[in-house]
Write an enzyme that holds these catalytic residues in place. Sequence first.
Site, PDB file in Angstrom:
ATOM      1  N   SER A  56       0.840  -1.189   0.000  1.00 52.55           N
ATOM      2  CA  SER A  56       0.000   0.000   0.000  1.00 52.55           C
ATOM      3  C   SER A  56       0.880   1.246   0.000  1.00 52.55           C
ATOM      4  CB  SER A  56      -0.920   0.007   1.225  1.00 52.55           C
ATOM      5  OG  SER A  56      -0.184   0.281   2.402  1.00 52.55           O
ATOM      6  N   LEU A  57       0.388   2.326  -0.589  1.00 57.09           N
ATOM      7  CA  LEU A  57       1.170   3.555  -0.669  1.00 57.09           C
ATOM      8  C   LEU A  57       1.525   4.119   0.712  1.00 57.09           C
ATOM      9  CD1 LEU A  57      -0.239   5.449  -3.775  1.00 57.09           C
ATOM     10  CD2 LEU A  57       2.109   4.715  -3.375  1.00 57.09           C
TER      11      LEU A  57
END
Length: 266
Positions: A56-57
């Site tokens: 995930s970012l």
Amino acid sequence: MDDASLRADMIEGLEHQIGEPIEPPVLTALQRVPRDPFVDDSPRGGVDGDDPHSLSLPTLVRLVTALDAAEGDSVLVVGAGVGYSVAMLAEIAGARRVHAIDIDRSAVHAARSNLDAAGYGAVLVDRADGADGLPAYAPYDRILLETAVVEPPRSLREQLASGGRIVYPRGAGVQTVAAIEPSPTAETDLTAPSESDSDADDDPAPAGFETVETHGPARLQPMLVDGEQPGAERNRTRREDAERAERGRQRRHGWEQDWIDWDDHL
């Protein structure tokens, strides 16, 4: 909406999720690295994909921020994934200064392809067991693990340059992003406990190291070893039978070979 506006919205949303402004070098990398080559183009689902292996970012930003890499640093990334974090580090440190490894051969091919398409083809991506690191290019100023471990393997600790830093998701289940550095009072043998270790029993860093900062939370897959990567035969009996059969095919055989061997003894 143009690309610049989409990127600005993405960064604003990231800062909201993280709860603080993104550090300037990481922010610049987010602004410069194209996302298209890394999205929905790989077996792992791309950046922010639904696949459990995707990164995930917010977690990616926490990891890269904690690494605190600078231009010219030699960087090793364990767990190439789709290559997005590798591209960010190439933007920060320089593509020829970044090395990435992954135990999954398909991930290595995907990362190479994605990095080349994004303009970071100079990054070295190789297939290797993360627990062994990449000793051929050691020492490294920064080592980033994109797989969860209780503590970094000894081989990786030994490949760290003096004054270097290792960042990894610490623990099982929900992890904490931890940054560790060699303790100033550590002995040469990284496995031998020092006085500072006994005084800091609450620090889960390995012997000879100290935790310098933490971020969280994170949720990454645990580090794999040979035999556990996707596509590998997990049944030990079938795996060993296949290995023995392969060794048998590679042996010299046939009456003509026996005749040659006999001539050699005359």
